[in-house]
Design a protein around this motif. Structure first.
Motif, PDB file in Angstrom:
ATOM      1  N   ASP A  27       0.809  -1.214   0.000  1.00  0.00           N
ATOM      2  CA  ASP A  27       0.000   0.000   0.000  1.00  0.00           C
ATOM      3  C   ASP A  27       0.846   1.270   0.000  1.00  0.00           C
ATOM      4  O   ASP A  27       0.324   2.366  -0.046  1.00  0.00           O
ATOM      5  CB  ASP A  27      -0.966   0.007   1.185  1.00  0.00           C
ATOM      6  N   GLU A  30       0.129   3.478  -3.144  1.00  0.00           N
ATOM      7  CA  GLU A  30      -1.245   3.893  -3.392  1.00  0.00           C
ATOM      8  C   GLU A  30      -1.927   4.559  -2.203  1.00  0.00           C
ATOM      9  O   GLU A  30      -2.963   5.167  -2.358  1.00  0.00           O
ATOM     10  CB  GLU A  30      -2.075   2.692  -3.864  1.00  0.00           C
ATOM     11  N   CYS A  31      -1.369   4.446  -1.025  1.00  0.00           N
ATOM     12  CA  CYS A  31      -1.993   5.016   0.160  1.00  0.00           C
ATOM     13  C   CYS A  31      -1.651   6.499   0.292  1.00  0.00           C
ATOM     14  O   CYS A  31      -0.489   6.885   0.289  1.00  0.00           O
ATOM     15  CB  CYS A  31      -1.531   4.265   1.409  1.00  0.00           C
ATOM     16  N   THR A  39      -7.526   1.341   0.197  1.00  0.00           N
ATOM     17  CA  THR A  39      -6.498   0.300   0.287  1.00  0.00           C
ATOM     18  C   THR A  39      -6.875  -0.793   1.281  1.00  0.00           C
ATOM     19  O   THR A  39      -6.163  -1.780   1.410  1.00  0.00           O
ATOM     20  CB  THR A  39      -5.129   0.882   0.695  1.00  0.00           C
TER      21      THR A  39
END
Length: 130
Positions: A27, A30-31, A39
């Motif tokens: 993650d 993308e977090c 996520t």
């Protein structure tokens, strides 16, 4: 299979590839503070709903539990350096309100203690905590 065993087998040529570190690293890219909820895996959502109602500033008035996963201070001290929330390793700056850092710490805790979010959820259902 433990990560260490997988690495040893890979070095010995008995395993084709070494699996990625579980749940935590996946993650990082993308977090963000605005997208962290996307996520989450279903068992993580279930646990976080009950522990903090999705508030990264949730604090338990009767213990040191804090944040999304309500990790106690000792666990935040343990995992903060691993996720970059305490890069100096000083241990006192573990009350981060960054949901991505909290989620990474929670995932490390779950992996160490239960092995998976599904197992953590099962434990929570039986004990009302995890």
């Amino acid at each position: 299979m433990s990560r260490l065993l997988a690495c040893l087998l890979a070095v010995a040529g008995l395993l084709g590839t070494v699996p990625a570190t579980p749940a935590v690293a996946d993650d990082r890219d993308e977090c963000t503070r605005s997208s962290w909820r996307s996520t989450l895996h279903k068992p993580e959502k279930w646990i976080i709903k009950r522990e903090s109602d999705f508030s990264p500033t949730a604090a338990n008035p009767t213990s040191s539990a804090f944040g999304l996963g309500q990790l106690i201070h000792a666990n935040r001290r343990r995992y903060a350096p691993q996720v970059g929330a305490d890069p100096a390793g000083e241990g006192y700056h573990t009350g981060t309100t960054d949901p991505c850092e909290q989620l990474r710490m929670m995932r490390l805790y779950i992996e160490d203690r239960y092995g998976s979010p599904k197992k953590a959820k099962k434990f929570w259902k039986h004990h009302q905590w995890y």
